[in-house]
Motif scaffolding. Structure first.
Motif, PDB file in Angstrom:
ATOM      1  N   ARG A 205       0.880  -1.137  -0.112  1.00  0.00           N
ATOM      2  CA  ARG A 205       0.091  -0.181   0.107  1.00  0.00           C
ATOM      3  C   ARG A 205       0.972   1.268   0.196  1.00  0.00           C
ATOM      4  O   ARG A 205       0.646   2.209  -0.815  1.00  0.00           O
ATOM      5  CB  ARG A 205      -0.853   0.050   1.197  1.00  0.00           C
ATOM      6  CG  ARG A 205      -2.137  -1.023   1.191  1.00  0.00           C
ATOM      7  CD  ARG A 205      -3.033  -0.727   2.128  1.00  0.00           C
ATOM      8  NE  ARG A 205      -2.584  -0.519   3.449  1.00  0.00           N
ATOM      9  CZ  ARG A 205      -2.593  -1.419   4.566  1.00  0.00           C
ATOM     10  NH1 ARG A 205      -3.034  -2.480   4.185  1.00  0.00           N
ATOM     11  NH2 ARG A 205      -2.170  -1.084   5.615  1.00  0.00           N
ATOM     12  N   GLY A 206       1.897   1.485   1.003  1.00  0.00           N
ATOM     13  CA  GLY A 206       2.647   2.473   0.993  1.00  0.00           C
ATOM     14  C   GLY A 206       3.456   2.826  -0.204  1.00  0.00           C
ATOM     15  O   GLY A 206       3.409   4.095  -0.730  1.00  0.00           O
ATOM     16  N   GLU A 207       3.876   1.926  -0.932  1.00  0.00           N
ATOM     17  CA  GLU A 207       4.719   2.048  -1.869  1.00  0.00           C
ATOM     18  C   GLU A 207       3.979   2.269  -3.338  1.00  0.00           C
ATOM     19  O   GLU A 207       4.548   3.021  -4.078  1.00  0.00           O
ATOM     20  CB  GLU A 207       5.488   0.555  -2.297  1.00  0.00           C
ATOM     21  CG  GLU A 207       6.566   0.154  -1.387  1.00  0.00           C
ATOM     22  CD  GLU A 207       7.266  -1.091  -1.859  1.00  0.00           C
ATOM     23  OE1 GLU A 207       8.065  -1.154  -2.994  1.00  0.00           O
ATOM     24  OE2 GLU A 207       7.237  -2.033  -1.112  1.00  0.00           O
ATOM     25  N   LEU A 208       2.717   2.107  -3.237  1.00  0.00           N
ATOM     26  CA  LEU A 208       1.859   2.212  -4.454  1.00  0.00           C
ATOM     27  C   LEU A 208       1.348   3.721  -4.197  1.00  0.00           C
ATOM     28  O   LEU A 208       1.505   4.450  -5.090  1.00  0.00           O
ATOM     29  CB  LEU A 208       0.616   1.330  -4.430  1.00  0.00           C
ATOM     30  CG  LEU A 208       0.624  -0.151  -4.661  1.00  0.00           C
ATOM     31  CD1 LEU A 208      -0.559  -0.870  -4.762  1.00  0.00           C
ATOM     32  CD2 LEU A 208       1.273  -0.005  -6.173  1.00  0.00           C
ATOM     33  N   LEU A 209       1.131   4.118  -3.137  1.00  0.00           N
ATOM     34  CA  LEU A 209       0.677   5.491  -2.713  1.00  0.00           C
ATOM     35  C   LEU A 209       1.974   6.320  -3.069  1.00  0.00           C
ATOM     36  O   LEU A 209       1.677   7.479  -3.582  1.00  0.00           O
ATOM     37  CB  LEU A 209       0.433   5.637  -1.362  1.00  0.00           C
ATOM     38  CG  LEU A 209      -0.226   7.185  -0.950  1.00  0.00           C
ATOM     39  CD1 LEU A 209      -1.337   7.377  -2.006  1.00  0.00           C
ATOM     40  CD2 LEU A 209      -0.689   6.935   0.442  1.00  0.00           C
ATOM     41  N   ARG A 210       3.356   5.930  -2.646  1.00  0.00           N
ATOM     42  CA  ARG A 210       4.401   6.723  -3.072  1.00  0.00           C
ATOM     43  C   ARG A 210       4.892   6.920  -4.233  1.00  0.00           C
ATOM     44  O   ARG A 210       5.062   7.936  -4.905  1.00  0.00           O
ATOM     45  CB  ARG A 210       5.520   6.237  -2.062  1.00  0.00           C
ATOM     46  CG  ARG A 210       6.910   7.007  -2.444  1.00  0.00           C
ATOM     47  CD  ARG A 210       7.942   6.349  -1.599  1.00  0.00           C
ATOM     48  NE  ARG A 210       9.017   7.087  -1.457  1.00  0.00           N
ATOM     49  CZ  ARG A 210      10.119   6.772  -2.506  1.00  0.00           C
ATOM     50  NH1 ARG A 210      10.021   5.632  -3.195  1.00  0.00           N
ATOM     51  NH2 ARG A 210      11.394   7.539  -2.559  1.00  0.00           N
ATOM     52  N   GLY A 211       4.652   5.685  -5.167  1.00  0.00           N
ATOM     53  CA  GLY A 211       5.262   5.683  -6.522  1.00  0.00           C
ATOM     54  C   GLY A 211       4.262   5.881  -7.629  1.00  0.00           C
ATOM     55  O   GLY A 211       4.299   6.016  -8.827  1.00  0.00           O
ATOM     56  N   GLY A 212       2.627   5.636  -7.250  1.00  0.00           N
ATOM     57  CA  GLY A 212       1.614   5.771  -8.005  1.00  0.00           C
ATOM     58  C   GLY A 212       1.203   4.287  -8.428  1.00  0.00           C
ATOM     59  O   GLY A 212       1.975   3.307  -8.665  1.00  0.00           O
ATOM     60  N   VAL A 213      -0.201   4.265  -8.701  1.00  0.00           N
ATOM     61  CA  VAL A 213      -0.670   3.030  -8.925  1.00  0.00           C
ATOM     62  C   VAL A 213      -0.590   2.766 -10.663  1.00  0.00           C
ATOM     63  O   VAL A 213      -0.990   3.752 -11.381  1.00  0.00           O
ATOM     64  CB  VAL A 213      -2.125   3.059  -8.413  1.00  0.00           C
ATOM     65  CG1 VAL A 213      -2.866   1.591  -9.255  1.00  0.00           C
ATOM     66  CG2 VAL A 213      -2.195   3.080  -6.964  1.00  0.00           C
ATOM     67  N   ARG A 214       0.073   1.711 -10.946  1.00  0.00           N
ATOM     68  CA  ARG A 214       0.191   1.336 -12.368  1.00  0.00           C
ATOM     69  C   ARG A 214      -1.196   0.968 -13.003  1.00  0.00           C
ATOM     70  O   ARG A 214      -1.631  -0.260 -12.859  1.00  0.00           O
ATOM     71  CB  ARG A 214       1.287   0.471 -12.607  1.00  0.00           C
ATOM     72  CG  ARG A 214       2.677   0.899 -12.219  1.00  0.00           C
ATOM     73  CD  ARG A 214       3.800  -0.012 -12.386  1.00  0.00           C
ATOM     74  NE  ARG A 214       3.456  -1.294 -11.306  1.00  0.00           N
ATOM     75  CZ  ARG A 214       4.228  -2.257 -11.175  1.00  0.00           C
ATOM     76  NH1 ARG A 214       5.292  -2.456 -11.767  1.00  0.00           N
ATOM     77  NH2 ARG A 214       3.827  -3.140 -10.030  1.00  0.00           N
TER      78      ARG A 214
END
Length: 456
Positions: A205-214
């Motif tokens: 969750r945190g990585e998706l929020l930080r880098g953007g959902v592909r």
């Protein structure tokens, strides 16, 4: 000396021209607020000519008190024509021995002085680069130390467990340490292992929020995938043509959807292509699908079965198993008023994913699509303010994975060799310390003597 003034765009342009002509020797100037159209700009000068420049620009012989903002009328020194009104401030002289700070140097010094750990420093960097509200909330929470405090609590648990285990190894023969200490260490390690495992299995969750959902737009040729991309980003980012197979490469845009960052990709239509260029485009589309966090499966509403099983099968032929998906039935305007059967099929649920009818031509249905998209993004990224702080960096995941592996090895060594078991706790603690930047051995000794008072 330095001069700073808050000027309008017109005054800034004039000052750039005039100061450029008068800047000589060591006196320099620059627009400090960046370039572009704006209502207010900051111009800074530095050097021995700053005092004269300030007097010329304001038309007044007296200078404002040092380091105090003063409102002055800005004028053309040659014609005395008023140009603007702005705030000016001057700093007489400079302290010797100063130099410009390197990028990030203030934060680095704060880390070395113990004012923040590495996770807080990373949170500060994420806050600077945050583009959406959800990113800002997550970064602010990390910058304020919540993630660092979580890892520090785990590190303290490991430190205490290691201290107790080493005390047992060294002093149990002298009856200074009870046997129940080993049971307490085992219980603490098991509890930490479970908590750490749950933290690692948070769905990124945190990585998706930080880098953007592909998010990937996928579907057969000529169903409106590029039109959907243009509709969502509100500009002609992709070429739209009635000719099937127009999109040959991946077209990518970044969006802010209900506060969540999305990297949206338009891909080539999925079919058995004969043209080598289109075939490469289809291959790239399938590769993006395999790596997608979310799929927008686009189908032609006039060419799909109006029943759940048929719709589910059509989606299944496009989307990888278990991939989060939204079904977009485009060209709904061509159905006229005969949409009841399709709407009913979409509302039935599995095997049909969350679905909506849409007309990229008229825009009807876009609100429902954005609603579904926001729901999916909320599930993928979670609420950055709720629950325990999430993992945000692959660096954290790597060290936490190594920490979990060391804890697992502790369990295997525990019955055979306490020395090897203690080494695994030491490794686990070291991996946690590398996340926050705090790695030391003195804490272990402190706890040994605090809790056991060995040697008294």
């Amino acid at each position: 000396m330095a001069l700073r003034g808050a000027l309008s765009a017109a005054g800034r342009r004039w000052a750039q021209q005039r100061l450029c002509c008068t800047a000589r020797g060591d006196t320099i100037f620059a627009v400090s607020s960046g370039h572009g159209r704006c209502g207010v700009a900051v111009i800074r000068t530095s050097g021995p000519g700053s005092r004269g420049a300030l007097r010329s620009l304001t038309g007044r012989p007296e200078l404002p008190p040092p380091r105090v903002l003063a409102l002055r009328r800005i004028r053309d020194p040659a014609t005395a024509e008023p140009l603007d009104r702005g705030l000016v401030v001057w700093f007489p002289g400079r302290l010797p021995g100063l130099r410009p700070a390197e990028p990030g140097e203030f934060t680095r010094r704060a880390f070395h002085r113990g004012k923040l750990d590495l996770t807080a420093a990373e949170g500060l960097g994420d806050l600077i680069h945050a583009e959406t509200e959800a990113q800002r909330r997550q970064a602010l929470r990390q910058m304020e130390g919540e993630l660092g405090r979580l890892y520090q609590r785990w590190s303290e648990t490991l430190t205490q467990a290691l201290a107790h285990l080493e005390a047992y190894i060294d002093f149990s023969e002298d009856d200074n340490v009870e046997e129940e200490v080993l049971s307490q260490v085992d219980a603490a390690v098991r509890a930490l292992e479970q908590e750490l495992g749950a933290h690692l299995q948070d769905g990124r969750r945190g990585e998706l929020l930080r880098g953007g959902v592909r998010a990937v737009i996928a579907g057969p040729p000529n169903v409106g995938k590029s039109s959907l991309l243009n509709l969502l980003c509100r500009r002609p980012a992709a070429i739209v043509s009635p000719v099937a197979g127009t999109t040959r490469d991946v077209v990518e845009v970044s969006l802010n959807v209900t506060g969540y960052p999305v990297v949206l990709s338009d891909t080539a239509g999925l079919r058995d292509a004969t043209d080598p260029v289109e075939r490469e485009g289809v291959s790239r589309a399938r590769d993006r699908l395999q790596r997608a966090d979310l799929v927008l499966a686009v189908l032609d509403a006039t060419a799909v079965p109006a029943e759940p099983a048929g719709l589910g099968a059509a989606v299944g032929s496009l989307v990888p198993p278990a991939a989060p998906c939204i079904l977009v039935l485009n060209k709904a305007d061509l159905l006229g008023g005969d949409t009841g059967a399709l709407r009913a099929a979409c509302a039935r649920g599995p095997p049909v994913p969350p679905a909506t009818l849409l007309s990229c031509k008229t825009g009807d249905g876009i609100d429902r699509l954005l609603e579904l998209l926001g729901q999916q993004l909320a599930q993928l990224c979670g609420d950055p303010l709720a629950g325990s702080p999430s993992l945000t960096q692959s660096r954290h995941s790597q060290h936490l994975g190594d920490c979990a592996a060391a804890l697992a090895r502790y369990g295997r060594h525990r019955a055979r060799d306490l020395g090897l078991a203690a080494e695994q706790l030491r490794l686990a603690r070291r991996h946690l310390g590398r996340i926050t930047g705090h790695v030391g051995a003195e804490d272990v000794l402190d706890i040994i003597f605090r809790d056991f008072c060995v040697g008294k």
